[in-house]
Design a protein around this motif. Structure first.
Motif, PDB file in Angstrom:
ATOM      1  N   GLU A   4       1.879  18.347  -2.271  1.00  0.00           N
ATOM      2  CA  GLU A   4       1.188  18.580  -1.008  1.00  0.00           C
ATOM      3  C   GLU A   4       0.553  17.314  -0.458  1.00  0.00           C
ATOM      4  OE1 GLU A   4       0.033  20.442  -3.873  1.00  0.00           O
ATOM      5  OE2 GLU A   4       1.722  21.766  -3.566  1.00  0.00           O
ATOM      6  N   SER A   5       0.470  16.260  -1.265  1.00  0.00           N
ATOM      7  CA  SER A   5      -0.175  15.023  -0.825  1.00  0.00           C
ATOM      8  C   SER A   5       0.535  14.430   0.380  1.00  0.00           C
ATOM      9  CB  SER A   5      -0.169  13.986  -1.953  1.00  0.00           C
ATOM     10  OG  SER A   5      -0.935  14.416  -3.028  1.00  0.00           O
ATOM     11  N   GLU A   6      -0.275  13.935   1.293  1.00  0.00           N
ATOM     12  CA  GLU A   6       0.273  13.263   2.464  1.00  0.00           C
ATOM     13  C   GLU A   6       0.619  11.832   2.080  1.00  0.00           C
ATOM     14  OE1 GLU A   6       0.199  13.344   7.042  1.00  0.00           O
ATOM     15  OE2 GLU A   6      -0.586  14.875   5.732  1.00  0.00           O
ATOM     16  N   GLN A   7       1.823  11.418   2.373  1.00  0.00           N
ATOM     17  CA  GLN A   7       2.251  10.060   2.071  1.00  0.00           C
ATOM     18  C   GLN A   7       2.252   9.249   3.348  1.00  0.00           C
ATOM     19  OE1 GLN A   7       6.076  10.285   0.227  1.00  0.00           O
ATOM     20  NE2 GLN A   7       5.289  11.149  -1.653  1.00  0.00           N
ATOM     21  N   SER A   8       1.879   7.989   3.228  1.00  0.00           N
ATOM     22  CA  SER A   8       1.864   7.131   4.395  1.00  0.00           C
ATOM     23  C   SER A   8       3.101   6.238   4.442  1.00  0.00           C
ATOM     24  CB  SER A   8       0.583   6.294   4.418  1.00  0.00           C
ATOM     25  OG  SER A   8       0.381   5.671   3.179  1.00  0.00           O
ATOM     26  N   GLU A  92       7.918   6.463  -8.443  1.00  0.00           N
ATOM     27  CA  GLU A  92       7.023   5.464  -9.033  1.00  0.00           C
ATOM     28  C   GLU A  92       6.665   4.384  -8.007  1.00  0.00           C
ATOM     29  OE1 GLU A  92       6.892   2.209 -12.667  1.00  0.00           O
ATOM     30  OE2 GLU A  92       8.522   3.661 -12.621  1.00  0.00           O
ATOM     31  N   ALA A  93       7.646   3.900  -7.275  1.00  0.00           N
ATOM     32  CA  ALA A  93       7.395   2.880  -6.262  1.00  0.00           C
ATOM     33  C   ALA A  93       6.497   3.433  -5.156  1.00  0.00           C
ATOM     34  CB  ALA A  93       8.717   2.378  -5.681  1.00  0.00           C
ATOM     35  N   GLY A  94       6.670   4.694  -4.804  1.00  0.00           N
ATOM     36  CA  GLY A  94       5.819   5.325  -3.801  1.00  0.00           C
ATOM     37  C   GLY A  94       4.362   5.353  -4.230  1.00  0.00           C
ATOM     38  N   GLU A  95       4.129   5.599  -5.517  1.00  0.00           N
ATOM     39  CA  GLU A  95       2.763   5.565  -6.034  1.00  0.00           C
ATOM     40  C   GLU A  95       2.183   4.158  -5.902  1.00  0.00           C
ATOM     41  OE1 GLU A  95       2.801   7.155 -10.002  1.00  0.00           O
ATOM     42  OE2 GLU A  95       3.439   9.123  -9.321  1.00  0.00           O
ATOM     43  N   ALA A  96       3.021   3.139  -6.143  1.00  0.00           N
ATOM     44  CA  ALA A  96       2.566   1.749  -6.014  1.00  0.00           C
ATOM     45  C   ALA A  96       2.207   1.435  -4.560  1.00  0.00           C
ATOM     46  CB  ALA A  96       3.635   0.789  -6.512  1.00  0.00           C
ATOM     47  N   ILE A  97       3.006   1.933  -3.624  1.00  0.00           N
ATOM     48  CA  ILE A  97       2.721   1.712  -2.201  1.00  0.00           C
ATOM     49  C   ILE A  97       1.384   2.346  -1.840  1.00  0.00           C
ATOM     50  CG2 ILE A  97       3.415   2.305   0.158  1.00  0.00           C
ATOM     51  CD1 ILE A  97       6.348   2.107  -0.835  1.00  0.00           C
ATOM     52  N   GLU A  98       1.211   3.594  -2.226  1.00  0.00           N
ATOM     53  CA  GLU A  98      -0.026   4.307  -1.890  1.00  0.00           C
ATOM     54  C   GLU A  98      -1.231   3.629  -2.539  1.00  0.00           C
ATOM     55  OE1 GLU A  98      -0.141   6.616   0.459  1.00  0.00           O
ATOM     56  OE2 GLU A  98       2.032   6.545   0.657  1.00  0.00           O
ATOM     57  N   ALA A  99      -1.079   3.142  -3.773  1.00  0.00           N
ATOM     58  CA  ALA A  99      -2.180   2.448  -4.451  1.00  0.00           C
ATOM     59  C   ALA A  99      -2.529   1.150  -3.727  1.00  0.00           C
ATOM     60  CB  ALA A  99      -1.812   2.162  -5.905  1.00  0.00           C
ATOM     61  N   LYS A 100      -1.503   0.425  -3.294  1.00  0.00           N
ATOM     62  CA  LYS A 100      -1.757  -0.835  -2.581  1.00  0.00           C
ATOM     63  C   LYS A 100      -2.436  -0.562  -1.242  1.00  0.00           C
ATOM     64  CE  LYS A 100       0.299  -5.308  -1.721  1.00  0.00           C
ATOM     65  NZ  LYS A 100       1.446  -6.172  -1.931  1.00  0.00           N
ATOM     66  N   ALA A 102      -4.381   1.838  -0.646  1.00  0.00           N
ATOM     67  CA  ALA A 102      -5.745   2.298  -0.942  1.00  0.00           C
ATOM     68  C   ALA A 102      -6.614   1.152  -1.477  1.00  0.00           C
ATOM     69  CB  ALA A 102      -5.689   3.432  -1.950  1.00  0.00           C
ATOM     70  N   GLY A 103      -6.048  -0.057  -1.557  1.00  0.00           N
ATOM     71  CA  GLY A 103      -6.831  -1.204  -1.990  1.00  0.00           C
ATOM     72  C   GLY A 103      -6.585  -1.619  -3.428  1.00  0.00           C
ATOM     73  N   GLY A 104      -5.638  -0.942  -4.117  1.00  0.00           N
ATOM     74  CA  GLY A 104      -5.295  -1.327  -5.480  1.00  0.00           C
ATOM     75  C   GLY A 104      -4.375  -2.520  -5.481  1.00  0.00           C
ATOM     76  N   GLY A 105      -4.105  -3.056  -6.653  1.00  0.00           N
ATOM     77  CA  GLY A 105      -3.228  -4.212  -6.783  1.00  0.00           C
ATOM     78  C   GLY A 105      -1.776  -3.833  -6.743  1.00  0.00           C
ATOM     79  N   PRO A 106      -0.889  -4.831  -6.788  1.00  0.00           N
ATOM     80  CA  PRO A 106       0.540  -4.563  -6.794  1.00  0.00           C
ATOM     81  C   PRO A 106       0.965  -3.899  -8.088  1.00  0.00           C
ATOM     82  CG  PRO A 106       0.140  -6.886  -7.134  1.00  0.00           C
ATOM     83  CD  PRO A 106      -1.195  -6.240  -6.837  1.00  0.00           C
ATOM     84  N   ASN A 107       2.113  -3.240  -8.061  1.00  0.00           N
ATOM     85  CA  ASN A 107       2.619  -2.505  -9.211  1.00  0.00           C
ATOM     86  C   ASN A 107       3.126  -3.438 -10.288  1.00  0.00           C
ATOM     87  OD1 ASN A 107       3.790  -0.768 -11.005  1.00  0.00           O
ATOM     88  ND2 ASN A 107       5.344  -0.013  -9.622  1.00  0.00           N
ATOM     89  N   GLY A 108       2.761  -3.143 -11.507  1.00  0.00           N
ATOM     90  CA  GLY A 108       3.387  -3.761 -12.661  1.00  0.00           C
ATOM     91  C   GLY A 108       2.876  -5.143 -13.006  1.00  0.00           C
ATOM     92  N   SER A 109       3.060  -5.469 -14.260  1.00  0.00           N
ATOM     93  CA  SER A 109       2.723  -6.816 -14.732  1.00  0.00           C
ATOM     94  C   SER A 109       3.956  -7.518 -15.232  1.00  0.00           C
ATOM     95  CB  SER A 109       1.682  -6.720 -15.859  1.00  0.00           C
ATOM     96  OG  SER A 109       2.187  -5.955 -16.920  1.00  0.00           O
ATOM     97  N   ASN A 110       5.102  -6.905 -15.026  1.00  0.00           N
ATOM     98  CA  ASN A 110       6.361  -7.483 -15.492  1.00  0.00           C
ATOM     99  C   ASN A 110       7.056  -8.251 -14.394  1.00  0.00           C
ATOM    100  OD1 ASN A 110       5.893  -6.248 -17.906  1.00  0.00           O
ATOM    101  ND2 ASN A 110       7.281  -4.538 -17.558  1.00  0.00           N
ATOM    102  N   GLY A 111       6.322  -8.956 -13.583  1.00  0.00           N
ATOM    103  CA  GLY A 111       6.939  -9.720 -12.488  1.00  0.00           C
ATOM    104  C   GLY A 111       7.921 -10.739 -13.007  1.00  0.00           C
ATOM    105  N   ARG A 112       9.057 -10.858 -12.367  1.00  0.00           N
ATOM    106  CA  ARG A 112      10.114 -11.794 -12.801  1.00  0.00           C
ATOM    107  C   ARG A 112      10.329 -12.800 -11.696  1.00  0.00           C
ATOM    108  NH1 ARG A 112       9.055 -10.159 -17.358  1.00  0.00           N
ATOM    109  NH2 ARG A 112      10.176  -8.488 -18.269  1.00  0.00           N
TER     110      ARG A 112
END
Length: 112
Positions: A4-8, A92-100, A102-112
């Motif tokens: 039911e969550s609204e996605q942006s 999973e990527a959608g959660e990262a978008i919504e977190a970013k 909302a002011g959270g950091g980028p997804n993951g620490s496995n940056g390549r």
């Protein structure tokens, strides 16, 4: 995130790649790839190998590719299997978008 969550954000498929769109602007790409080599922790980081899987790239950080925890599609997988695998990665990527957003950091620490 509940159903039911609204996605942006929304998703646009571009061949085998998916673009995450927010306010009519592409903000992220998600793609499936085989084994990759790259540097961890920025330009001075050590070379590291990332296994096959789904990766997220923020358009404002095109040099950093974050490996998602979504399981990779099996080699030679047919379209229905790839589509199921993609749905898990896009969630999973959608959660990262919504977190970013909302002011959270980028997804993951496995940056390549």
């Amino acid at each position: 995130m509940t159903a039911e969550s609204e996605q942006s954000h929304s998703w646009v498929r571009i061949g085998a790649t998916y673009a995450g769109v927010v306010a009519e602007t592409m903000v992220v790409l998600v793609y499936h790839a085989g084994v990759q080599r790259g540097k961890q922790a920025g330009p001075a980081g050590d070379e590291a190998e990332a296994g096959p899987g789904w990766y997220l790239v923020w358009v404002d950080e095109p040099h950093r590719h974050y490996q998602l925890s979504a399981p990779p599609a099996p080699a030679g997988a047919l379209a229905p299997t790839l589509d199921k695998s993609a749905l898990v990665a896009l969630a999973e990527a959608g959660e990262a978008i919504e977190a970013k957003l909302a002011g959270g950091g980028p997804n993951g620490s496995n940056g390549r």
